[in-house]
Design an enzyme around this catalytic site. Structure first.
Site, PDB file in Angstrom:
ATOM      1  N   GLY A  55      51.188   5.467  -3.187  1.00 19.41           N
ATOM      2  CA  GLY A  55      50.982   6.907  -3.075  1.00 19.41           C
ATOM      3  C   GLY A  55      49.950   7.209  -2.006  1.00 19.41           C
ATOM      4  N   ASN A 111      52.341  11.283  -7.737  1.00 21.43           N
ATOM      5  CA  ASN A 111      52.305  12.612  -8.327  1.00 21.43           C
ATOM      6  C   ASN A 111      52.761  12.593  -9.792  1.00 21.43           C
ATOM      7  OD1 ASN A 111      54.261  11.784  -6.464  1.00 21.43           O
ATOM      8  ND2 ASN A 111      55.334  13.723  -6.551  1.00 21.43           N
ATOM      9  N   SER A 136      46.384   8.221 -10.893  1.00 19.15           N
ATOM     10  CA  SER A 136      47.012   9.522 -11.172  1.00 19.15           C
ATOM     11  C   SER A 136      46.441  10.105 -12.462  1.00 19.15           C
ATOM     12  CB  SER A 136      48.522   9.355 -11.381  1.00 19.15           C
ATOM     13  OG  SER A 136      49.130   8.836 -10.239  1.00 19.15           O
ATOM     14  N   LEU A 191      37.823  14.084  -7.258  1.00 18.65           N
ATOM     15  CA  LEU A 191      37.571  14.780  -5.981  1.00 18.65           C
ATOM     16  C   LEU A 191      38.226  16.148  -5.988  1.00 18.65           C
ATOM     17  CD1 LEU A 191      40.270  14.965  -3.942  1.00 18.65           C
ATOM     18  CD2 LEU A 191      39.807  12.561  -3.676  1.00 18.65           C
ATOM     19  N   CYS A 226      46.634  20.882  -9.626  1.00 17.19           N
ATOM     20  CA  CYS A 226      46.275  20.214 -10.884  1.00 17.19           C
ATOM     21  C   CYS A 226      45.877  21.091 -12.058  1.00 17.19           C
ATOM     22  CB  CYS A 226      45.186  19.198 -10.597  1.00 17.19           C
ATOM     23  SG  CYS A 226      45.815  17.884  -9.540  1.00 17.19           S
ATOM     24  N   PHE A 227      45.098  22.155 -11.832  1.00 15.57           N
ATOM     25  CA  PHE A 227      44.580  22.886 -12.995  1.00 15.57           C
ATOM     26  C   PHE A 227      45.708  23.328 -13.924  1.00 15.57           C
ATOM     27  CE2 PHE A 227      40.228  24.440 -11.181  1.00 15.57           C
ATOM     28  CZ  PHE A 227      39.755  23.153 -11.313  1.00 15.57           C
ATOM     29  N   PHE A 247      45.308  27.125  -1.010  1.00 16.36           N
ATOM     30  CA  PHE A 247      44.808  27.526  -2.334  1.00 16.36           C
ATOM     31  C   PHE A 247      43.287  27.625  -2.364  1.00 16.36           C
ATOM     32  CE2 PHE A 247      42.967  23.922  -4.693  1.00 16.36           C
ATOM     33  CZ  PHE A 247      43.315  22.839  -3.888  1.00 16.36           C
ATOM     34  N   LYS A 248      42.632  27.072  -1.323  1.00 18.14           N
ATOM     35  CA  LYS A 248      41.195  27.247  -1.142  1.00 18.14           C
ATOM     36  C   LYS A 248      40.894  26.897   0.307  1.00 18.14           C
ATOM     37  CE  LYS A 248      38.525  23.791  -2.669  1.00 18.14           C
ATOM     38  NZ  LYS A 248      37.972  22.639  -3.424  1.00 18.14           N
TER      39      LYS A 248
HETATM   40  P1  NAD Z   1      50.687  13.800  -3.586  1.00 13.58           P
HETATM   41  O1  NAD Z   1      51.973  14.435  -3.939  1.00 13.58           O
HETATM   42  O2  NAD Z   1      49.882  14.329  -2.453  1.00 13.58           O
HETATM   43  O3  NAD Z   1      50.931  12.247  -3.302  1.00 13.58           O
HETATM   44  C1  NAD Z   1      51.693  11.413  -4.109  1.00 13.58           C
HETATM   45  C2  NAD Z   1      52.464  10.447  -3.204  1.00 13.58           C
HETATM   46  O4  NAD Z   1      53.091   9.463  -4.014  1.00 13.58           O
HETATM   47  C3  NAD Z   1      53.593  11.097  -2.396  1.00 13.58           C
HETATM   48  O5  NAD Z   1      53.352  10.889  -1.025  1.00 13.58           O
HETATM   49  C4  NAD Z   1      54.868  10.384  -2.862  1.00 13.58           C
HETATM   50  O6  NAD Z   1      55.800  10.160  -1.820  1.00 13.58           O
HETATM   51  C5  NAD Z   1      54.306   9.075  -3.366  1.00 13.58           C
HETATM   52  N1  NAD Z   1      55.163   8.384  -4.343  1.00 13.58           N
HETATM   53  C6  NAD Z   1      55.654   8.853  -5.518  1.00 13.58           C
HETATM   54  N2  NAD Z   1      56.351   7.887  -6.149  1.00 13.58           N
HETATM   55  C7  NAD Z   1      56.303   6.785  -5.370  1.00 13.58           C
HETATM   56  C8  NAD Z   1      56.825   5.471  -5.489  1.00 13.58           C
HETATM   57  N3  NAD Z   1      57.515   5.093  -6.571  1.00 13.58           N
HETATM   58  N4  NAD Z   1      56.604   4.590  -4.481  1.00 13.58           N
HETATM   59  C9  NAD Z   1      55.901   4.956  -3.387  1.00 13.58           C
HETATM   60  N5  NAD Z   1      55.368   6.183  -3.229  1.00 13.58           N
HETATM   61  C10 NAD Z   1      55.558   7.087  -4.206  1.00 13.58           C
HETATM   62  O7  NAD Z   1      49.818  13.809  -4.933  1.00 13.58           O
HETATM   63  P2  NAD Z   1      48.219  13.849  -5.040  1.00 13.58           P
HETATM   64  O8  NAD Z   1      47.722  15.227  -4.855  1.00 13.58           O
HETATM   65  O9  NAD Z   1      47.657  12.743  -4.231  1.00 13.58           O
HETATM   66  O10 NAD Z   1      48.034  13.520  -6.594  1.00 13.58           O
HETATM   67  C11 NAD Z   1      48.270  12.237  -7.104  1.00 13.58           C
HETATM   68  C12 NAD Z   1      47.719  12.177  -8.515  1.00 13.58           C
HETATM   69  O11 NAD Z   1      46.304  12.372  -8.480  1.00 13.58           O
HETATM   70  C13 NAD Z   1      48.258  13.242  -9.456  1.00 13.58           C
HETATM   71  O12 NAD Z   1      48.398  12.688 -10.741  1.00 13.58           O
HETATM   72  C14 NAD Z   1      47.167  14.288  -9.469  1.00 13.58           C
HETATM   73  O13 NAD Z   1      47.137  15.013 -10.683  1.00 13.58           O
HETATM   74  C15 NAD Z   1      45.923  13.461  -9.327  1.00 13.58           C
HETATM   75  N6  NAD Z   1      44.783  14.143  -8.687  1.00 13.58           N
HETATM   76  C16 NAD Z   1      44.975  14.940  -7.607  1.00 13.58           C
HETATM   77  C17 NAD Z   1      43.874  15.529  -6.976  1.00 13.58           C
HETATM   78  C18 NAD Z   1      44.026  16.419  -5.781  1.00 13.58           C
HETATM   79  O14 NAD Z   1      43.044  17.001  -5.367  1.00 13.58           O
HETATM   80  N7  NAD Z   1      45.190  16.551  -5.193  1.00 13.58           N
HETATM   81  C19 NAD Z   1      42.585  15.250  -7.435  1.00 13.58           C
HETATM   82  C20 NAD Z   1      42.433  14.411  -8.536  1.00 13.58           C
HETATM   83  C21 NAD Z   1      43.536  13.851  -9.149  1.00 13.58           C
HETATM   84  C1  UGA Z   2      40.030  20.381  -8.965  1.00 11.47           C
HETATM   85  C2  UGA Z   2      38.740  19.820  -9.570  1.00 11.47           C
HETATM   86  O1  UGA Z   2      37.633  20.566  -9.064  1.00 11.47           O
HETATM   87  C3  UGA Z   2      38.575  18.340  -9.206  1.00 11.47           C
HETATM   88  O2  UGA Z   2      37.428  17.814  -9.877  1.00 11.47           O
HETATM   89  C4  UGA Z   2      39.817  17.580  -9.657  1.00 11.47           C
HETATM   90  O3  UGA Z   2      39.713  16.220  -9.278  1.00 11.47           O
HETATM   91  C5  UGA Z   2      41.046  18.190  -9.015  1.00 11.47           C
HETATM   92  O4  UGA Z   2      41.133  19.590  -9.383  1.00 11.47           O
HETATM   93  C6  UGA Z   2      42.328  17.590  -9.491  1.00 11.47           C
HETATM   94  O5  UGA Z   2      42.390  16.941 -10.517  1.00 11.47           O
HETATM   95  O6  UGA Z   2      43.300  17.831  -8.761  1.00 11.47           O
HETATM   96  P1  UGA Z   2      40.769  21.241  -6.569  1.00 11.47           P
HETATM   97  O7  UGA Z   2      41.908  21.828  -7.322  1.00 11.47           O
HETATM   98  O8  UGA Z   2      41.047  20.419  -5.385  1.00 11.47           O
HETATM   99  O9  UGA Z   2      39.904  20.321  -7.551  1.00 11.47           O
HETATM  100  O10 UGA Z   2      39.770  22.390  -6.096  1.00 11.47           O
HETATM  101  P2  UGA Z   2      38.710  23.307  -6.878  1.00 11.47           P
HETATM  102  O11 UGA Z   2      37.515  23.435  -6.037  1.00 11.47           O
HETATM  103  O12 UGA Z   2      38.503  22.887  -8.269  1.00 11.47           O
HETATM  104  O13 UGA Z   2      39.431  24.716  -6.866  1.00 11.47           O
HETATM  105  C7  UGA Z   2      40.585  24.963  -7.642  1.00 11.47           C
HETATM  106  C8  UGA Z   2      40.937  26.441  -7.555  1.00 11.47           C
HETATM  107  O14 UGA Z   2      39.968  27.221  -8.245  1.00 11.47           O
HETATM  108  C9  UGA Z   2      40.976  26.970  -6.122  1.00 11.47           C
HETATM  109  O15 UGA Z   2      42.045  27.873  -5.982  1.00 11.47           O
HETATM  110  C10 UGA Z   2      39.647  27.685  -5.986  1.00 11.47           C
HETATM  111  O16 UGA Z   2      39.655  28.695  -5.030  1.00 11.47           O
HETATM  112  C11 UGA Z   2      39.490  28.250  -7.390  1.00 11.47           C
HETATM  113  N1  UGA Z   2      38.084  28.537  -7.754  1.00 11.47           N
HETATM  114  C12 UGA Z   2      37.167  27.551  -7.777  1.00 11.47           C
HETATM  115  C13 UGA Z   2      37.736  29.824  -8.123  1.00 11.47           C
HETATM  116  O17 UGA Z   2      38.570  30.734  -8.120  1.00 11.47           O
HETATM  117  N2  UGA Z   2      36.453  30.079  -8.483  1.00 11.47           N
HETATM  118  C14 UGA Z   2      35.509  29.103  -8.517  1.00 11.47           C
HETATM  119  O18 UGA Z   2      34.338  29.409  -8.865  1.00 11.47           O
HETATM  120  C15 UGA Z   2      35.872  27.803  -8.145  1.00 11.47           C
END
Ligand code: NAD
Ligand code: UGA
Length: 461
Positions: free
Chosen positions: A10, A92, A132, A164, A277-278, A339-340
């Site tokens: 991923g 994902n 994930s 993050l 994610c939220f 989204f931000k």
């Molecule tokens: P993303 O969609 O950006 O990336 C996932 C990647 O995995 C894609 O590029 C997809 O092609 C690849 N993939 C899926 N299945 C695969 C397979 N079988 N083999 C090879 N590649 C494969 O997703 P993301 O935002 O990086 O999120 C990943 C996980 O992390 C999720 O569970 C999410 O909830 C969690 N997470 C995301 C954030 C964030 O800020 N985006 C923060 C913390 C946690």
């Molecule tokens: C959030 C969490 O902050 C991370 O800790 C977590 O790892 C991540 O989700 C995840 O699991 O994906 P992210 O969604 O990247 O991170 O960004 P945030 O800064 O949390 O903002 C989320 C949304 O809330 C945005 O649309 C932002 O504009 C909004 N927000 C944030 C508000 O409307 N008010 C605030 O005070 C803060």
């Protein structure tokens, strides 16, 4: 166990930045990030560091330093699974769109496919790390898949959720509040935990690395997101109350946040939280609670999403009503689609919902975002309504080129450049009377009103 080779499945918003930092801080470990999406891998390998698939301040510098040295991006998933001592699953986990739990439960098909592939390919013992975000007890399912498909090698499963936030990912990775590692309380489990602790200790102080059992780690990630989102819905619900009472949400938020027991983060009112994610994590929490018969717990968390939805809808209604009541041309200039700020990610962005509501009211929109491409915006609009009226949508490379045709501006993302615009000059060019709907409360309303705009923020008079 000394880790020499890491594979991360991923190469998305988490896999890419996280592995870049791990590689940068551990030059003696080879880190291979693999993905089945060839286009994405090509972009990670591109010479043009401004065009990496993920936009994050500071990311290109780290990629430049480590790529080709001990950081590699590839589509050869099997090869690097086989070579690795430790494999991160960073794919994902979206909300299910069909089958049991549709609309609520996390779809684990990508995680499960990875587990199956790892089992099929592996010839040596491996530590599998769940990166994930997954429902509590998913590690049990992964274990089952691995062991039933390959009984010749030993797999240790760890949970190491990522905290993050996009836009600040590099800082969050560099100085994390905590790194959470869950594992089995067995001798092999403890050894696996130690191996991962060692990798993080290259740059994270030991006291910030928290080790727990697997299920606590999985559940902590889901609930941390739920807590953060709940604060936003709380302050957003108060923004409506402020509008009815004459209180100012910025003042209320400051007053609440100065209580050291509450703290000031995540109390910024907005047109609604977005991001990948939220919503999905809360839906998942609601689903888990309902599955366990905990109806009241499920209802409590679901309310966070209902308020978020309500906030987006009531913001849209304000714009629609303003246009009708003031007999304005039905045109809105939308500033911001991400989204931000500081990310090109648009998943679940409030802008998508507001734009869709405006289009449903036959209001034409022109969209500008400094980092989001036109194709992405079209993809998002098609996703929410496959039949959206295309003739009502325009894009702008430069936000105010056609400003004389518009009298309504809606700010959807808090990009710094929107704060720093020369609003006086914009006012001289915009159609009058001019309205600014500030969905992020980023502008100084007194200054904006003085210039001549009608200013409509959230929770402000
Ligand atoms: P993303 O969609 O950006 O990336 C996932 C990647 O995995 C894609 O590029 C997809 O092609 C690849 N993939 C899926 N299945 C695969 C397979 N079988 N083999 C090879 N590649 C494969 O997703 P993301 O935002 O990086 O999120 C990943 C996980 O992390 C999720 O569970 C999410 O909830 C969690 N997470 C995301 C954030 C964030 O800020 N985006 C923060 C913390 C946690
Ligand atoms: C959030 C969490 O902050 C991370 O800790 C977590 O790892 C991540 O989700 C995840 O699991 O994906 P992210 O969604 O990247 O991170 O960004 P945030 O800064 O949390 O903002 C989320 C949304 O809330 C945005 O649309 C932002 O504009 C909004 N927000 C944030 C508000 O409307 N008010 C605030 O005070 C803060």
């Amino acid at each position: 166990m000394k880790i020499n080779n890491i594979c991360c499945i991923g190469a998305g918003y988490v896999g890419g930045p996280t592995m870049s930092i791990i590689a940068q801080k551990n030059p003696d470990i080879n880190v291979h990030v693999v993905d089945m999406n060839a286009e994405k891998i090509a972009a990670w390998n591109s010479k043009d560091l401004d065009n990496l698939p993920v936009y994050e301040p500071g990311l290109s510098k780290v990629v430049k330093e480590a790529r080709g040295r001990n950081l590699f991006f590839s589509t050869e998933v099997n090869i690097y699974i086989e070579k690795a001592d430790m494999i991160f699953i960073s794919v994902n986990t979206p909300t299910k769109t069909s089958g049991e739990g549709k609309g609520y439960a996390a779809d684990l098909k990508y995680v499960e496919a990875c587990a199956k592939q790892i089992a099929e390919v592996s010839k040596t013992d491996k530590i599998i790390v769940e990166k994930s975000t997954v429902p509590v007890r998913t590690s049990e399912k992964i274990k089952q898949i691995l062991r039933s498909n390959n009984s010749n090698v030993d797999f240790q499963i760890l949970s190491n959720p990522e905290f993050l936030a996009e836009g600040t990912a590099m800082r969050d990775l560099e100085i994390p509040d905590r790194v959470l590692i869950g594992g089995d309380k067995t001798i092999k489990g403890e050894k696996a935990i130690e191996s991962l602790v060692k990798i993080y200790s290259s740059w994270v102080p030991k006291e910030n690395i928290l080790t727990t059992n697997l299920w606590s780690s999985e559940l902590s990630k889901l609930t941390a997101n739920a807590f953060l989102a709940q604060r936003i819905s709380s302050i957003n619900s108060l923004s409506e109350l402020c509008e009815e009472t004459g209180a100012d949400i910025e003042e209320v938020s400051k007053a609440i946040g100065m209580d050291s027991r509450i703290g000031s983060s995540f109390l910024k009112t907005s047109v609604g939280f977005g991001g990948s994610c939220f919503q999905k994590d809360i839906l998942n929490l609601v689903y888990i609670s309902r599955s366990l018969g905990l109806e009241k717990v499920a209802d409590y968390w679901e309310q966070v999403l209902l308020i978020n939805n309500h906030q987006r809808n009531r913001f849209s209604k304000k714009i629609v009503n303003c246009i009708k009541e003031n007999n304005l041309k039905p045109r809105v200039l939308i500033l911001g689609w991400a989204f931000k700020k500081n990310t090109n990610d648009t998943r679940e962005s409030a802008a998508i919902y507001v734009a869709n509501n405006l289009l449903n009211n036959n209001i034409s929109i022109q969209i500008y975002d400094p980092k989001v491409k036109e194709e992405q915006i079209i993809f998002d609009l098609l996703n929410i309504n496959p039949h959206f009226e295309k003739s009502l949508v325009n894009f702008a490379q430069e936000p105010f080129l056609k400003i004389s045709d518009y009298s309504v501006i809606a700010i959807m993302t808090e990009w710094d450049e929107f704060i720093n615009y020369d609003w006086k000059t914009v006012y001289t060019k915009i159609k009058k009377p001019a309205y600014i709907f500030d969905g992020r409360n980023i502008l100084n309303c007194e200054v904006i009103k003085k210039i001549g705009f009608n200013y409509l923020g959230l929770g402000r008079k």
